[in-house]
Scaffold this active site. Structure first.
Site, PDB file in Angstrom:
ATOM      1  CG  ASP A  55      -1.806   1.227   1.283  1.00  0.00           C
ATOM      2  OD1 ASP A  55      -2.346   1.613   0.232  1.00  0.00           O
ATOM      3  OD2 ASP A  55      -1.983   1.830   2.366  1.00  0.00           O
ATOM      4  CB  SER A  56       0.238   4.788  -0.667  1.00  0.00           C
ATOM      5  OG  SER A  56      -0.933   4.879   0.117  1.00  0.00           O
TER       6      SER A  56
ATOM      7  CB  CYS B 274      -3.026   0.618  -2.651  1.00  0.00           C
ATOM      8  SG  CYS B 274      -3.073   2.338  -3.151  1.00  0.00           S
TER       9      CYS B 274
ATOM     10  CB  THR C  51      -4.829   4.990  -5.336  1.00  0.00           C
ATOM     11  OG1 THR C  51      -5.636   5.533  -4.286  1.00  0.00           O
ATOM     12  CG2 THR C  51      -4.470   6.083  -6.305  1.00  0.00           C
TER      13      THR C  51
ATOM     14  CD  GLU D 163       0.057   6.804   6.081  1.00  0.00           C
ATOM     15  OE1 GLU D 163       1.192   6.717   6.576  1.00  0.00           O
ATOM     16  OE2 GLU D 163      -0.528   5.829   5.548  1.00  0.00           O
TER      17      GLU D 163
ATOM     18  CB  CYS E  51      -9.327   4.844   0.517  1.00  0.00           C
ATOM     19  SG  CYS E  51      -7.668   5.253   1.098  1.00  0.00           S
TER      20      CYS E  51
ATOM     21  CG  HIS F   2      -4.923   5.089   4.363  1.00  0.00           C
ATOM     22  ND1 HIS F   2      -4.376   4.544   3.233  1.00  0.00           N
ATOM     23  CD2 HIS F   2      -3.890   5.599   5.075  1.00  0.00           C
ATOM     24  CE1 HIS F   2      -3.056   4.718   3.261  1.00  0.00           C
ATOM     25  NE2 HIS F   2      -2.733   5.361   4.369  1.00  0.00           N
TER      26      HIS F   2
HETATM   27  N1  DGL Z   1      -4.742   3.377   0.864  1.00  0.00           N
HETATM   28  C1  DGL Z   1      -4.705   3.735  -0.492  1.00  0.00           C
HETATM   29  C2  DGL Z   1      -5.984   3.463  -1.229  1.00  0.00           C
HETATM   30  O1  DGL Z   1      -6.606   2.477  -0.896  1.00  0.00           O
HETATM   31  C3  DGL Z   1      -4.019   4.979  -0.911  1.00  0.00           C
HETATM   32  C4  DGL Z   1      -4.270   6.235  -0.197  1.00  0.00           C
HETATM   33  C5  DGL Z   1      -3.321   7.256  -0.743  1.00  0.00           C
HETATM   34  O2  DGL Z   1      -2.130   6.982  -0.754  1.00  0.00           O
HETATM   35  O3  DGL Z   1      -3.783   8.319  -1.177  1.00  0.00           O
HETATM   36  O4  DGL Z   1      -6.358   4.149  -2.129  1.00  0.00           O
END
Ligand code: DGL
Length: 271
Positions: A12-13, A75, A77, A154, A186, A188
Site C-alpha cells: 500500500d502507499s 491500495c 488507487t 497516517e 480506500c 486507509h
Molecule cells: N490506501 C490507499 C488506497 O486504498 C491509498 C491512499 C493514498 O495513498 O492516497 O487508495
C-alpha cells in the site's frame, strides 16, 4: 524450497493496507506475510496516473525480491490504475481490492443507492462505478473524494474531533442522496470506521473489501495448491507465521498507528 513456504506480499502507499493484513492473518493464520508501505511517497491518491503506475511496479519488485508467492495490491488507487498492467508484467497471482468491494456493495444494498468514498484518483478513475455496474446496472452510485482522510490516518488521528468535523463536511452530499450502503474505497478508511459510522448513522452499511480480498487470496492459494502446510514434522521451528513490515519512511509513526489498530506491537523496518 517450494513456493508453499513463501510469504504473501502486500503493498500500500502507507499503513492503510494493514486493514487487509489484519483480515489475511485472521483467515490464513499459517501464512507468512511481507508488507511494504510506501510511506515516503504517500499519498498516492493525489498523484498522476503515470506516477501511480510507476510506484506500483516498483513496490511489486520490492516484494518479488522477498520471494513472495503472490501479491495483494492493498491500495484502491493502485488497483484502479495499475492492476491490469501489473498482471501483464509480472507472472504470479495478483489480487486487487476494487472488485471484491464492488461485489459486496451490490450484495448489501437494498435501495440500490450506493455511496463510494475514495481518494481523488480512485474517484476520477470511475473504477468502483464500473465494477458495481457489472454486478447490477440498476444501482445508482454517488462518489465523493476525501483527500484529507489519508493524512489524518497516517498521523494516527483516528478519533479526534477534527477528524469528525472533516468527515461531516465530506459526507454531507452523500447523506442527502439517501445511500443505504457506503463503500470505503480506500484501505486507509476502515481505520476511521467509528467516526464514519457516527456521521452516516447506524442505518447505512459500511463496506470495506478486506474480508472479501482475504477470501479471494485463500481461494487462489487453494486452487493453485500454494497454501503453506502446517509443516509440524518437517520444520518444527518454522511452525509460526512470520510477518515483516517494510516501509520507505517514518517507521516509528507507522509502528505507533499499527499498534493502535492491530492491538499488538510490530517492528517496522525502513528500506
Ligand atoms: N490506501 C490507499 C488506497 O486504498 C491509498 C491512499 C493514498 O495513498 O492516497 O487508495
Amino acid at each position: 524450497m517450494s513456493l508453499n513456504y513463501s510469504p504473501i506480499g502486500v503493498f500500500d502507499s502507507g499503513l492503510g493496507g494493514l486493514t487487509v493484513v489484519k483480515e489475511l492473518i485472521r483467515q490464513l493464520p499459517r501464512e507468512h506475510i511481507v508488507y511494504y508501505g510506501d510511506t515516503a511517497r504517500v499519498p498516492y491518491g493525489t498523484k498522476s496516473k503515470e506516477s501511480i503506475i510507476r510506484f506500483s511496479h516498483e513496490n511489486t519488485r520490492i516484494l518479488l525480491k522477498r520471494n513472495v508467492k503472490m501479491v495483494v495490491v492493498a491500495c484502491n488507487t493502485s488497483s484502479s490504475y495499475a492492476l491490469v498492467q501489473l498482471r501483464k508484467h509480472f507472472h504470479l497471482p495478483i489480487v486487487g481490492v476494487i472488485d471484491p468491494g464492488a461485489r459486496k456493495a451490490a450484495e448489501v444494498t437494498r435501495n440500490r443507492k450506493v455511496g463510494v468514498i475514495a481518494t481523488p484518483a480512485t474517484v476520477n478513475s470511475r473504477s468502483y462505478a464500473r465494477a458495481i455496474f457489472r454486478y447490477d446496472r440498476a444501482i445508482q452510485v454517488s462518489s465523493q473524494a476525501c483527500p484529507l482522510f489519508v493524512p489524518l490516518v497516517e498521523e494516527g488521528w483516528l478519533r479526534k474531533p477534527v477528524t469528525t468535523a472533516v468527515a461531516r463536511e465530506y459526507l454531507k452530499p452523500l447523506r442527502k442522496t439517501g445511500v443505504d450502503t457506503l463503500v470505503l474505497g480506500c484501505t486507509h478508511y476502515p481505520l476511521l470506521k467509528s467516526v464514519l459510522k457516527d456521521v452516516m448513522g447506524a442505518k447505512v452499511a459500511l463496506v470495506d473489501s478486506a474480508t472479501e480480498v482475504a477470501a479471494e487470496v485463500k481461494r487462489i492459494l487453494q486452487d493453485r495448491q500454494l497454501l503453506r502446510p502446517s509443516a509440524v514434522r518437517l520444520f518444527p521451528s518454522g511452525r509460526r507465521a512470520r510477518y515483516s513490515f517494510l516501509i520507505s519512511d517514518r517507521p516509528q509513526q507507522f509502528e505507533k498507528t499499527a499498534r493502535e489498530f492491530l492491538g499488538y506491537n510490530i517492528k517496522a523496518v525502513k528500506i
